[in-house]
Design a protein around this motif. Structure first.
Motif, PDB file in Angstrom:
ATOM      1  N   GLU A   1       3.309   0.881  10.446  1.00  0.00           N
ATOM      2  CA  GLU A   1       1.882   0.950  11.118  1.00  0.00           C
ATOM      3  C   GLU A   1       1.345   1.747   9.476  1.00  0.00           C
ATOM      4  O   GLU A   1      -0.431   1.284   9.524  1.00  0.00           O
ATOM      5  N   ASN A   2       1.356   1.819   8.889  1.00  0.00           N
ATOM      6  CA  ASN A   2       0.855   2.193   7.362  1.00  0.00           C
ATOM      7  C   ASN A   2       0.249   0.817   6.606  1.00  0.00           C
ATOM      8  O   ASN A   2      -0.592   1.567   5.722  1.00  0.00           O
ATOM      9  N   ASP A   3       0.912  -0.204   7.043  1.00  0.00           N
ATOM     10  CA  ASP A   3       0.202  -1.019   6.005  1.00  0.00           C
ATOM     11  C   ASP A   3      -0.969  -2.558   6.741  1.00  0.00           C
ATOM     12  O   ASP A   3      -1.432  -2.874   6.425  1.00  0.00           O
ATOM     13  N   TRP A   4      -2.413  -1.134   7.811  1.00  0.00           N
ATOM     14  CA  TRP A   4      -2.792  -1.825   8.476  1.00  0.00           C
ATOM     15  C   TRP A   4      -3.913  -2.531   7.639  1.00  0.00           C
ATOM     16  O   TRP A   4      -4.334  -3.388   7.491  1.00  0.00           O
ATOM     17  N   ALA A   5      -4.114  -1.373   6.921  1.00  0.00           N
ATOM     18  CA  ALA A   5      -5.374  -1.116   5.659  1.00  0.00           C
ATOM     19  C   ALA A   5      -5.007  -2.757   5.101  1.00  0.00           C
ATOM     20  O   ALA A   5      -5.723  -3.947   4.308  1.00  0.00           O
TER      21      ALA A   5
ATOM     22  N   LYS B   1      -3.422  -8.590  16.445  1.00  0.00           N
ATOM     23  CA  LYS B   1      -2.401  -9.499  15.800  1.00  0.00           C
ATOM     24  C   LYS B   1      -1.684  -8.669  14.607  1.00  0.00           C
ATOM     25  O   LYS B   1      -1.185  -8.542  15.142  1.00  0.00           O
ATOM     26  N   PHE B   2      -2.374  -7.427  14.386  1.00  0.00           N
ATOM     27  CA  PHE B   2      -1.169  -7.043  13.649  1.00  0.00           C
ATOM     28  C   PHE B   2      -0.429  -5.564  14.373  1.00  0.00           C
ATOM     29  O   PHE B   2       0.730  -5.590  13.397  1.00  0.00           O
ATOM     30  N   GLU B   3      -0.507  -5.154  15.698  1.00  0.00           N
ATOM     31  CA  GLU B   3      -0.209  -5.564  16.518  1.00  0.00           C
ATOM     32  C   GLU B   3       1.156  -5.690  16.955  1.00  0.00           C
ATOM     33  O   GLU B   3       2.491  -5.293  17.044  1.00  0.00           O
ATOM     34  N   SER B   4       0.857  -7.353  16.940  1.00  0.00           N
ATOM     35  CA  SER B   4       1.948  -7.432  17.530  1.00  0.00           C
ATOM     36  C   SER B   4       2.623  -8.026  16.198  1.00  0.00           C
ATOM     37  O   SER B   4       4.196  -8.508  16.434  1.00  0.00           O
ATOM     38  N   ARG B   5       2.731  -7.850  15.157  1.00  0.00           N
ATOM     39  CA  ARG B   5       3.508  -7.934  14.179  1.00  0.00           C
ATOM     40  C   ARG B   5       4.911  -6.355  14.049  1.00  0.00           C
ATOM     41  O   ARG B   5       5.405  -6.687  12.753  1.00  0.00           O
ATOM     42  N   LEU B   6       3.853  -6.078  14.300  1.00  0.00           N
ATOM     43  CA  LEU B   6       5.099  -4.777  14.839  1.00  0.00           C
ATOM     44  C   LEU B   6       6.083  -4.286  15.324  1.00  0.00           C
ATOM     45  O   LEU B   6       6.573  -3.490  16.041  1.00  0.00           O
ATOM     46  N   VAL B   7       5.968  -5.264  16.448  1.00  0.00           N
ATOM     47  CA  VAL B   7       7.235  -5.562  17.707  1.00  0.00           C
ATOM     48  C   VAL B   7       8.405  -5.787  17.269  1.00  0.00           C
ATOM     49  O   VAL B   7       8.592  -6.248  16.521  1.00  0.00           O
TER      50      VAL B   7
ATOM     51  N   SER C   1       9.429 -14.276  20.586  1.00  0.00           N
ATOM     52  CA  SER C   1       8.204 -15.153  20.426  1.00  0.00           C
ATOM     53  C   SER C   1       7.063 -15.068  19.325  1.00  0.00           C
ATOM     54  O   SER C   1       6.234 -15.124  18.988  1.00  0.00           O
ATOM     55  N   SER C   2       7.287 -13.359  18.559  1.00  0.00           N
ATOM     56  CA  SER C   2       6.293 -12.832  17.803  1.00  0.00           C
ATOM     57  C   SER C   2       6.570 -13.123  16.475  1.00  0.00           C
ATOM     58  O   SER C   2       8.105 -13.525  16.187  1.00  0.00           O
ATOM     59  N   TRP C   3       5.682 -13.069  15.394  1.00  0.00           N
ATOM     60  CA  TRP C   3       6.183 -12.981  14.358  1.00  0.00           C
ATOM     61  C   TRP C   3       6.590 -12.004  13.484  1.00  0.00           C
ATOM     62  O   TRP C   3       6.675 -10.983  13.456  1.00  0.00           O
ATOM     63  N   LEU C   4       7.780 -12.408  12.322  1.00  0.00           N
ATOM     64  CA  LEU C   4       8.780 -11.059  11.888  1.00  0.00           C
ATOM     65  C   LEU C   4       8.017 -11.590  10.759  1.00  0.00           C
ATOM     66  O   LEU C   4       7.391 -12.191   9.910  1.00  0.00           O
ATOM     67  N   CYS C   5       7.127  -9.516  10.394  1.00  0.00           N
ATOM     68  CA  CYS C   5       6.018  -9.791   9.199  1.00  0.00           C
ATOM     69  C   CYS C   5       6.719  -9.123   8.041  1.00  0.00           C
ATOM     70  O   CYS C   5       7.443  -7.936   8.913  1.00  0.00           O
ATOM     71  N   PHE C   6       6.776  -9.321   6.909  1.00  0.00           N
ATOM     72  CA  PHE C   6       7.146  -8.955   6.126  1.00  0.00           C
ATOM     73  C   PHE C   6       5.786  -8.626   4.911  1.00  0.00           C
ATOM     74  O   PHE C   6       4.752  -9.435   4.465  1.00  0.00           O
ATOM     75  N   VAL C   7       5.840  -7.205   4.106  1.00  0.00           N
ATOM     76  CA  VAL C   7       4.898  -6.688   3.386  1.00  0.00           C
ATOM     77  C   VAL C   7       5.476  -7.165   2.260  1.00  0.00           C
ATOM     78  O   VAL C   7       7.213  -6.861   1.516  1.00  0.00           O
ATOM     79  N   ILE C   8       4.907  -7.686   0.631  1.00  0.00           N
ATOM     80  CA  ILE C   8       5.479  -7.846  -0.163  1.00  0.00           C
ATOM     81  C   ILE C   8       4.726  -7.507  -1.273  1.00  0.00           C
ATOM     82  O   ILE C   8       3.654  -6.388  -1.277  1.00  0.00           O
TER      83      ILE C   8
ATOM     84  N   SER D   1       4.902  -2.535 -10.156  1.00  0.00           N
ATOM     85  CA  SER D   1       4.232  -1.288  -9.795  1.00  0.00           C
ATOM     86  C   SER D   1       4.426  -0.880  -8.670  1.00  0.00           C
ATOM     87  O   SER D   1       3.482   0.062  -8.204  1.00  0.00           O
ATOM     88  N   GLY D   2       4.656  -1.420  -7.846  1.00  0.00           N
ATOM     89  CA  GLY D   2       4.828  -0.821  -6.289  1.00  0.00           C
ATOM     90  C   GLY D   2       3.886  -1.328  -5.398  1.00  0.00           C
ATOM     91  O   GLY D   2       3.741  -0.726  -4.420  1.00  0.00           O
ATOM     92  N   ASN D   3       2.133  -1.848  -6.515  1.00  0.00           N
ATOM     93  CA  ASN D   3       1.522  -2.060  -5.343  1.00  0.00           C
ATOM     94  C   ASN D   3       1.970  -3.938  -4.123  1.00  0.00           C
ATOM     95  O   ASN D   3       2.780  -4.618  -4.728  1.00  0.00           O
ATOM     96  N   ALA D   4       1.117  -3.123  -2.996  1.00  0.00           N
ATOM     97  CA  ALA D   4       1.500  -4.421  -2.039  1.00  0.00           C
ATOM     98  C   ALA D   4       0.164  -5.344  -2.291  1.00  0.00           C
ATOM     99  O   ALA D   4      -0.616  -5.064  -3.153  1.00  0.00           O
ATOM    100  N   ILE D   5       0.860  -6.922  -2.566  1.00  0.00           N
ATOM    101  CA  ILE D   5       0.288  -8.192  -3.373  1.00  0.00           C
ATOM    102  C   ILE D   5      -0.191  -8.572  -1.875  1.00  0.00           C
ATOM    103  O   ILE D   5      -0.730  -9.962  -2.437  1.00  0.00           O
ATOM    104  N   GLY D   6       1.071  -9.053  -0.689  1.00  0.00           N
ATOM    105  CA  GLY D   6       0.327  -9.750   0.584  1.00  0.00           C
ATOM    106  C   GLY D   6       1.249  -9.487   1.500  1.00  0.00           C
ATOM    107  O   GLY D   6       1.839  -8.534   1.410  1.00  0.00           O
ATOM    108  N   ILE D   7       0.975 -10.385   2.387  1.00  0.00           N
ATOM    109  CA  ILE D   7       2.589 -10.410   3.358  1.00  0.00           C
ATOM    110  C   ILE D   7       3.459 -12.011   3.726  1.00  0.00           C
ATOM    111  O   ILE D   7       2.135 -13.050   2.919  1.00  0.00           O
TER     112      ILE D   7
END
Length: 172
Positions: free
Chosen positions: A15-19, A46-52, A59-66, A71-77
């Motif tokens: 949920e913290n990755d919404w932004a 779409k975001f909520e479906s990735r949190l399941v 049938s949902s997506w497995l989603c990773f934050v990269i 740096s510890g910065n998020a660069i994508g998914i």
């Protein structure tokens, strides 16, 4: 579920990755060759479906934050969904991280993890015509162009072909 490569770490989206998710789905440079800008409500769904919670039978997506390890910065998914024993992969990176090899490195890490942990050995990806960067990433990761579907997708009122790629365990 965590994945690490030389420069990156990938963690399941929370949920913290919404932004980040909203930024990736609304930044004109990111979406220009992917899709028209969706309404915030559509992105939120779409975001909520990735949190399941994900498993091979879902049938949902497995989603990773990269994340950049240094740096510890998020660069994508990145992530995938599985249908008929074939994982369809996808990825979106923030523009400031283009051309650094992060797309290829994150996809290679995802594929290695999927093969060793989930025993997935067949993949596909669909790329919109003109998205050269994504096509280069797929080729570097052992995918091959299977077919081109003319006028398959509309972005900004213009029709584009879909380029359908695949990779299986026979590809080195």
């Amino acid at each position: 579920m965590k994945i690490e490569t030389k420069r990156l770490k990938m963690e399941v989206i929370t949920e913290n990755d919404w932004a980040l998710f909203l930024q990736l789905h609304s930044n004109p440079e990111v979406i220009s060759l992917c899709f028209d800008k969706p309404d915030v409500e559509v992105v939120r769904d779409k975001f909520e479906s990735r949190l399941v919670p994900w498993n091979m039978d879902s049938s949902s997506w497995l989603c990773f934050v990269i994340f950049n390890k240094q740096s510890g910065n998020a660069i994508g998914i990145t992530g995938f969904t599985v249908e008929n024993n074939v994982a369809e992969v996808g990825y979106l990176l923030l523009p400031e991280f283009y051309s650094n090899g992060y797309g290829s490195e994150s996809l290679a890490g995802l594929l290695d993890w999927a093969e060793s942990v989930q025993e997935i050995n067949a993949y596909k990806a669909v790329v919109t015509e003109g998205n050269i960067g994504s096509e280069k990433v797929l080729l570097k990761c052992g995918f091959q162009l299977d077919r081109i579907i003319p006028d398959a997708y509309e972005i900004g009122g213009k029709l584009f072909a879909d380029h359908v790629y695949s990779r299986d365990d026979k590809v080195t």
